[in-house]
Enzyme design. Structure first.
Site, PDB file in Angstrom:
ATOM      1  N   GLU A  99     -53.741 -22.678  38.575  1.00  0.00           N
ATOM      2  CA  GLU A  99     -52.754 -22.347  37.544  1.00  0.00           C
ATOM      3  C   GLU A  99     -51.440 -22.972  37.985  1.00  0.00           C
ATOM      4  O   GLU A  99     -50.769 -22.459  38.873  1.00  0.00           O
ATOM      5  CB  GLU A  99     -52.591 -20.818  37.422  1.00  0.00           C
ATOM      6  N   CYS A 125     -43.286 -19.996  34.597  1.00  0.00           N
ATOM      7  CA  CYS A 125     -44.222 -21.077  34.246  1.00  0.00           C
ATOM      8  C   CYS A 125     -44.343 -21.268  32.743  1.00  0.00           C
ATOM      9  O   CYS A 125     -44.624 -22.363  32.289  1.00  0.00           O
ATOM     10  CB  CYS A 125     -45.590 -20.826  34.862  1.00  0.00           C
TER      11      CYS A 125
HETATM   12  P1  NAD Z   1     -45.543 -23.237  45.720  1.00  0.00           P
HETATM   13  O1  NAD Z   1     -46.556 -24.261  45.373  1.00  0.00           O
HETATM   14  O2  NAD Z   1     -44.394 -23.626  46.554  1.00  0.00           O
HETATM   15  O3  NAD Z   1     -46.232 -21.989  46.494  1.00  0.00           O
HETATM   16  C1  NAD Z   1     -47.398 -21.348  46.014  1.00  0.00           C
HETATM   17  C2  NAD Z   1     -48.155 -20.722  47.186  1.00  0.00           C
HETATM   18  O4  NAD Z   1     -48.638 -21.756  48.049  1.00  0.00           O
HETATM   19  C3  NAD Z   1     -47.284 -19.809  48.047  1.00  0.00           C
HETATM   20  O5  NAD Z   1     -48.027 -18.671  48.413  1.00  0.00           O
HETATM   21  C4  NAD Z   1     -46.970 -20.679  49.265  1.00  0.00           C
HETATM   22  O6  NAD Z   1     -46.731 -19.936  50.430  1.00  0.00           O
HETATM   23  C5  NAD Z   1     -48.243 -21.495  49.392  1.00  0.00           C
HETATM   24  N1  NAD Z   1     -48.003 -22.777  50.097  1.00  0.00           N
HETATM   25  C6  NAD Z   1     -46.858 -23.505  50.131  1.00  0.00           C
HETATM   26  N2  NAD Z   1     -47.029 -24.612  50.866  1.00  0.00           N
HETATM   27  C7  NAD Z   1     -48.318 -24.606  51.288  1.00  0.00           C
HETATM   28  C8  NAD Z   1     -49.100 -25.486  52.088  1.00  0.00           C
HETATM   29  N3  NAD Z   1     -48.593 -26.615  52.602  1.00  0.00           N
HETATM   30  N4  NAD Z   1     -50.386 -25.152  52.328  1.00  0.00           N
HETATM   31  C9  NAD Z   1     -50.932 -24.046  51.799  1.00  0.00           C
HETATM   32  N5  NAD Z   1     -50.220 -23.160  51.049  1.00  0.00           N
HETATM   33  C10 NAD Z   1     -48.943 -23.440  50.795  1.00  0.00           C
HETATM   34  O7  NAD Z   1     -45.082 -22.629  44.325  1.00  0.00           O
HETATM   35  P2  NAD Z   1     -43.844 -21.636  44.017  1.00  0.00           P
HETATM   36  O8  NAD Z   1     -42.573 -22.374  44.216  1.00  0.00           O
HETATM   37  O9  NAD Z   1     -44.033 -20.339  44.699  1.00  0.00           O
HETATM   38  O10 NAD Z   1     -44.075 -21.375  42.446  1.00  0.00           O
HETATM   39  C11 NAD Z   1     -43.557 -22.223  41.471  1.00  0.00           C
HETATM   40  C12 NAD Z   1     -44.637 -23.040  40.777  1.00  0.00           C
HETATM   41  O11 NAD Z   1     -45.704 -22.196  40.377  1.00  0.00           O
HETATM   42  C13 NAD Z   1     -44.106 -23.679  39.498  1.00  0.00           C
HETATM   43  O12 NAD Z   1     -44.584 -24.997  39.376  1.00  0.00           O
HETATM   44  C14 NAD Z   1     -44.690 -22.790  38.404  1.00  0.00           C
HETATM   45  O13 NAD Z   1     -44.817 -23.403  37.150  1.00  0.00           O
HETATM   46  C15 NAD Z   1     -46.013 -22.402  38.999  1.00  0.00           C
HETATM   47  N6  NAD Z   1     -46.500 -21.157  38.397  1.00  0.00           N
HETATM   48  C16 NAD Z   1     -47.577 -21.239  37.555  1.00  0.00           C
HETATM   49  C17 NAD Z   1     -48.043 -20.085  36.942  1.00  0.00           C
HETATM   50  C18 NAD Z   1     -49.236 -20.122  36.007  1.00  0.00           C
HETATM   51  O14 NAD Z   1     -49.782 -19.074  35.713  1.00  0.00           O
HETATM   52  N7  NAD Z   1     -49.649 -21.289  35.531  1.00  0.00           N
HETATM   53  C19 NAD Z   1     -47.402 -18.858  37.187  1.00  0.00           C
HETATM   54  C20 NAD Z   1     -46.303 -18.823  38.050  1.00  0.00           C
HETATM   55  C21 NAD Z   1     -45.858 -19.992  38.658  1.00  0.00           C
END
Ligand code: NAD
Length: 475
Positions: free
Chosen positions: A244, A278
């Site tokens: 997602e 999102c």
């Molecule tokens: P992010 O990708 O930075 O982090 C998401 C998760 O991944 C966190 O738990 C983080 O700790 C983990 N993570 C980060 N780096 C990692 C790595 N190198 N290896 C493994 N895990 C890692 O995202 P964010 O900034 O928390 O959220 C924002 C994004 O999420 C936006 O693009 C938004 O659109 C999307 N989002 C989508 C939905 C949906 O339902 N489609 C809902 C909410 C947010």
């Protein structure tokens, strides 16, 4: 300063190594969370496997009651959960109290009740054969959460995963952990097998990487496309991956739209949660016939948005989650200034907290870039151009269509390659309706029966009481 332990293997655990949690409004460090290490995870997965086996054998009615029970405890502690989520992330309390936390509760109520009517197996009996479908859980699900709506995304995924008979290891975002760590102490009072539900904290590149590389049976990732690319490289053996991601969500405003309603919904979809949403609008495509009039109203209302303490009920917008995010938004505006014109905002607010002014940038050429921030790109368009730009969008999460011509809206909605199309509305979400993305916005669905099936594997069992169809094939 309060220390929040993680919740894993059925117990609360602190670590020597801690991550500071900053309040984005006061900029004070007010809490700390543990930095889990890979050894914690190994232990957690072992315990989760044992708990899952017991859970899978739990009669459906009992499972349903326990899943529904999570809804009740979330609602019993609504205020506490909403306040901590608002404080940590900077979202106005009105949003967490009225939307984010109640929606998480609704997910558990929904999947609990869905389970009550769910056939454990379906059969198609004939005279000499019986065919059955048995629904198997995957086992242990690794669920990655983003920072913006932790409780809500926990509800979307964990309610379905648990209802389907899985154990869950939830990797909390280092920027959004506290509401779920608070919930953990109440979940511990429920009679789930110990180790079935786990909350692991720590930095993505350390513990997120370890979870992706672990032998969990299914991964659900909600976050950014960039992180997903890293996770692809971290996964070590084949497994189901639900994704997602974000999207360049477009709001198309045609000349015959109800302008007042379109305006209200554009403001909400752009600036709620400071744009860190999102489903939020990244680009508004506005019909040229109404452009000047609409823009004047939009700018007027945007400049009246009240920024302030997220915990105050009169605040419209709080600060951005972190200093790092604020700096990225400032760089982004500097970059976008070369391709468009800032109509309002475009700068940080020089006060305590990580505030960035609600910003509108007028663009000439289309820019397909997610605005996970308080920035709205606006483009003046001819009708045909709107249709073409919708089609060319490389992402497909949410599309809003604003028009009184229902035939046109219907045709556009059918054509859109997108997970959600809202016609003359925004955020019309329902626990029984699917949500998810197409194209670069991901795949798989949360919510509704589709969300449950993502966490189940149907198995066909065929019995034969006579000669089988294959017998005698070779004479
Ligand atoms: P992010 O990708 O930075 O982090 C998401 C998760 O991944 C966190 O738990 C983080 O700790 C983990 N993570 C980060 N780096 C990692 C790595 N190198 N290896 C493994 N895990 C890692 O995202 P964010 O900034 O928390 O959220 C924002 C994004 O999420 C936006 O693009 C938004 O659109 C999307 N989002 C989508 C939905 C949906 O339902 N489609 C809902 C909410 C947010």
């Amino acid at each position: 300063m309060k220390t929040y332990p993680m919740y894993l293997a059925g117990e609360f655990r602190e670590k020597q190594n801690q991550i500071a949690v900053e309040d984005p409004y006061t900029t004070e460090v007010f809490a700390q969370i543990p930095q889990a290490d890979p050894q914690d995870l190994t232990e957690c997965i072992e315990k989760a496997r044992a708990a899952q086996q017991a859970w899978e054998q739990t009669p459906l009615q009992e499972r349903a009651d326990l899943v529904s029970g999570v809804s009740n405890i979330i609602l019993d502690h609504l205020k506490e959960l909403a306040e901590i989520e608002s404080r940590e992330i900077g979202k106005p309390i009105k949003e967490t109290l009225l939307v984010d936390v109640p929606l998480a509760a609704q997910c558990f109520a929904y999947y609990g009740s869905l389970l009550k009517d769910f056939p454990a197996s379906l059969s198609a009996p004939r005279a000499d054969t019986v065919d059955m479908v048995q629904y198997l859980p995957f086992g242990v699900a690794g669920i990655f959460l983003p920072y913006n709506v932790p409780l809500m995304i926990f509800g979307f995924n964990a309610a379905a995963a648990l209802a389907a008979g899985n154990a869950v290891i939830v990797k909390l975002s280092e920027y959004g952990s506290l509401s779920l760590l608070t919930l953990a102490k109440y979940l511990h009072e429920l009679e789930f097998p110990r180790g079935l539900i786990n909350f692991v904290t720590g930095e993505g590149p350390i513990i997120g990487k370890a979870l992706a590389a672990s032998d969990v049976d299914i991964i659900s990732f909600t976050g950014s496309g960039d992180t997903l690319h890293q996770i692809f490289h971290q996964i070590t053996k084949p497994k189901k991956l639900l994704c997602e991601l974000g999207g360049v969500n477009v709001m198309a405003i045609f000349a015959d739209a109800d302008q007042e309603e379109a305006l209200e919904n554009l403001l909400a979809s752009t600036f709620m949660k400071q744009g860190q949403m999102c489903i939020g609008t990244s680009v508004a495509l506005v019909a040229e016939d109404i452009y000047d009039e609409f823009m004047a109203l939009l700018v007027g209302k945007t400049e009246k948005i009240k920024m302030g303490n997220p915990l105050s009920s009169t605040t419209h917008m709080g600060p951005l989650r972190s200093k790092g995010h604020l700096e990225k938004v400032m760089d982004k505006v500097a970059r976008l200034k070369k391709r468009g014109q800032v109509i309002t905002g475009g700068k940080r607010i020089e006060t305590q907290g990580y505030f960035f002014a609600p910003t509108i940038i007028e663009i000439g050429e289309m820019i397909y870039e997610e605005c996970f921030d308080p920035i709205l790109l606006v483009k003046k368009c001819k009708q045909k151009e709107i249709e073409m730009l919708i089609e060319d969008n490389p992402t497909g999460l949410v599309l809003q269509i604003w028009t009184r011509d229902i035939k046109k809206a219907h045709a556009l909605a059918l054509k859109a390659h997108c997970g959600t199309v809202w016609v003359n509305t925004f955020a019309q979400m329902d626990t029984s309706m699917p949500f998810g993305g197409c194209k670069e916005s991901g795949w798989g669905r949360v919510l509704g029966k589709w969300g449950l099936f993502e966490y189940l594997q149907p198995k066909h069992i065929g019995f034969c009481f006579a000669k089988s169809q294959a017998s005698g094939w070779f004479g």
